[in-house]
Design an enzyme around this catalytic site. Structure first.
Site, PDB file in Angstrom:
ATOM      1  N   ILE A 102      -2.336   1.672  -8.444  1.00 52.89           N
ATOM      2  CA  ILE A 102      -3.266   2.090  -7.398  1.00 52.89           C
ATOM      3  C   ILE A 102      -4.070   3.308  -7.856  1.00 52.89           C
ATOM      4  CG2 ILE A 102      -1.397   3.396  -6.293  1.00 52.89           C
ATOM      5  CD1 ILE A 102      -2.711   2.844  -3.570  1.00 52.89           C
ATOM      6  N   CYS A 103      -5.308   3.394  -7.398  1.00 59.96           N
ATOM      7  CA  CYS A 103      -6.185   4.549  -7.611  1.00 59.96           C
ATOM      8  C   CYS A 103      -6.571   4.679  -9.082  1.00 59.96           C
ATOM      9  CB  CYS A 103      -5.513   5.803  -7.062  1.00 59.96           C
ATOM     10  SG  CYS A 103      -6.579   7.231  -6.893  1.00 59.96           S
TER      11      CYS A 103
END
Length: 184
Positions: A102-103
């Protein structure tokens, strides 16, 4: 019981790591947090200290069904320079286990060549780190056994997508309903 490991490094994004852990645990997935820093206490990007379940060397990954890489800076950079973690990611990739990031976390998968020819998403401006990927603007993108997420605003969708893959749609829907999340 399905098992997931979430890797923590100094400067990790707290919402991404802990929100995902919470969702998976609510859904009946054994979820273990692992410090790659050599200390059980890991400081998040927003100065929230977290006590990991294990340090990297002490965890048993033989039963891992999923490896999860939260974002955060410099946390993602630390994950990306951890040779032991990258070797584990490659091992589990060859076993067709779930790899989720994620991210800024997808930089690890991109650097290993695991996103080549796949759709993937990440935090804006980190697209060049997803080497070989076809970047999308979706909050969560799943392409085979790889799940990527744009950032902390999509942590519920991210966690529930992983939960759906590890358990099933019904359990993901039950957890979403309990959290009052509009999922799918």
């Amino acid at each position: 019981m399905k098992e997931a490991f979430i890797f923590l490094a100094t400067g990790f994004e707290e919402i991404e790591a802990l929100g995902t852990a919470d969702i998976l645990r609510r859904g009946g997935v054994r979820t273990t947090t692992v410090s790659i820093d050599g200390n059980m206490r890991v400081m998040g990007a927003h100065n929230i200290p977290v006590i990991a379940d294990y340090v990297f060397e002490d965890a048993d990954y033989s039963t891992a069904d999923a490896l999860i890489l939260p974002g955060g800076i410099p946390g993602s950079n630390h994950l990306n320079t951890c040779t032991r973690l990258k070797e584990l990611v490659m091992e589990k990739y060859k076993e067709d286990k779930i790899l989720a990031a994620i991210c800024a976390g997808p930089m690890v998968l991109g650097g290993l060549g695991l996103l080549k020819g796949r759709k993937a998403t990440c935090f804006p401006y980190f697209e060049p780190t997803m080497i070989g990927a076809t970047p999308t603007d979706n909050g969560v993108e799943q392409d085979g056994n790889i799940i990527t997420c744009k950032g902390p605003g999509f942590v519920f969708d991210f966690g529930l997508t992983i939960l759906r893959e590890l358990r099933d749609e019904e359990i993901a829907q039950e957890v979403a309903a309990a959290l009052l999340v509009n999922y799918r």
